[in-house]
Design an enzyme around this catalytic site. Sequence first.
Site, PDB file in Angstrom:
ATOM      1  N   LYS A   1      30.542   2.900   7.910  1.00 46.33           N
ATOM      2  CA  LYS A   1      29.088   2.870   8.159  1.00 46.33           C
ATOM      3  C   LYS A   1      28.708   3.903   9.220  1.00 46.33           C
ATOM      4  CE  LYS A   1      28.947  -1.821   6.494  1.00 46.33           C
ATOM      5  NZ  LYS A   1      28.999  -3.249   6.754  1.00 46.33           N
TER       6      LYS A   1
ATOM      7  N   GLN B   1      28.819  -7.540  11.226  1.00 41.00           N
ATOM      8  CA  GLN B   1      29.897  -7.452  10.241  1.00 41.00           C
ATOM      9  C   GLN B   1      30.527  -8.831  10.021  1.00 41.00           C
ATOM     10  OE1 GLN B   1      30.721  -4.545   8.500  1.00 41.00           O
ATOM     11  NE2 GLN B   1      31.957  -5.955   7.289  1.00 41.00           N
TER      12      GLN B   1
ATOM     13  N   ASP C   1      20.964  -5.539   6.013  1.00 38.93           N
ATOM     14  CA  ASP C   1      21.944  -6.095   5.073  1.00 38.93           C
ATOM     15  C   ASP C   1      21.250  -6.984   4.035  1.00 38.93           C
ATOM     16  OD1 ASP C   1      24.526  -5.176   5.456  1.00 38.93           O
ATOM     17  OD2 ASP C   1      25.008  -6.603   7.045  1.00 38.93           O
TER      18      ASP C   1
END
Length: 293
Positions: free
Chosen positions: A52, A96, A119
Amino acid sequence: MIVLDGKKIAQEIKKEISEEVKTLIAQGKPAPHLVAILVGNDGASETYVGHKEKDCKEVGFRSTVLRFSDSVSQEELLLEINKLNTDSDVTGLIVQLPLPAHISEEKIIESINPDKDVDGFHPVNVGRMVTGLPTFVSATPDGIIELLKKYSIETSGKNCVVLGRSNIVGRPMANLLSQKAYPGDCTVTVCHSRTRNIKEICAQADIIIAALGSPEFVTADMVKEGAVVIDVGITRVKADNKNGFRLTGDVKFDEVSVKTSYITPVPGGVGPMTRVALLKNTLKAAKLSKSQF
Ligand code: NAP
């Protein structure tokens, strides 16, 4: 049979995003800033966050990784998220997963400002997605939708079988493909570990989305001639090479591909599309952010 080149398409989209970033900067606006929270030292999570960071750099975004030890408390994380939620310099915020067992993933996800939830995991954004409103769609289903679109694959009226019902892949995928839209308008069946007759169900499908995490689960006898097969699975299996492993999808590519009209490879199919979808969401968040514009 056409192999869907996720890597190439993702590269094209990245180019478009970096052009947009250049325009923003030329207008005196800040480059989008993605902040990732990483807890513990899980190897796979480290790799994903590293990807990322690299992707952000490539398109001209700023990125920050905030690392916490395994022993961080839920309260400490919530406090940090609270600060980032109101920090006008932060465009997108991701945590995460997975998190250590003593931390509730649901509570953490629910604490993220939905306007920064790139997300697309926050219930507000999931709800907006389910009702067909503009939102941040989670990266993997969004990447798959984009891939279907780029290759102009017909979906209307097709029987689609989604293998897997996770909140981040199977469930949103099934929802999007059943929506009154293109790509969409499918008749969708969702299969999981309690499903009976998976083989027979798959054999009826015009489109199969395999998101199980079970290497080479989908075999040729499960696939109809001319079907579209999207392989989401990525599992490391032991191999006789210098790494000692290879990445394997949920589809037995060699025998299945010859029966399909379109198929994604692993790697190089859904993976790069997932990565670029997060960048798209972050750019979208930057455009929606009042504090930056
Ligand atoms: P997950 O949360 O473990 O969900 C797996 C789903 O598959 C569950 O619904 C499970 O059923 C079902 N399942 C597993 N084995 C099955 C079997 N033998 N028969 C029937 N159903 C079975 O996984 P996920 O997060 O959705 O990810 C799925 C795969 O995609 C993994 O390999 C993951 O690494 C990969 N992935 C790839 C990307 C990418 O960018 N390419 C992104 C995300 C995930 P139950 O619900 O009944 O347990």
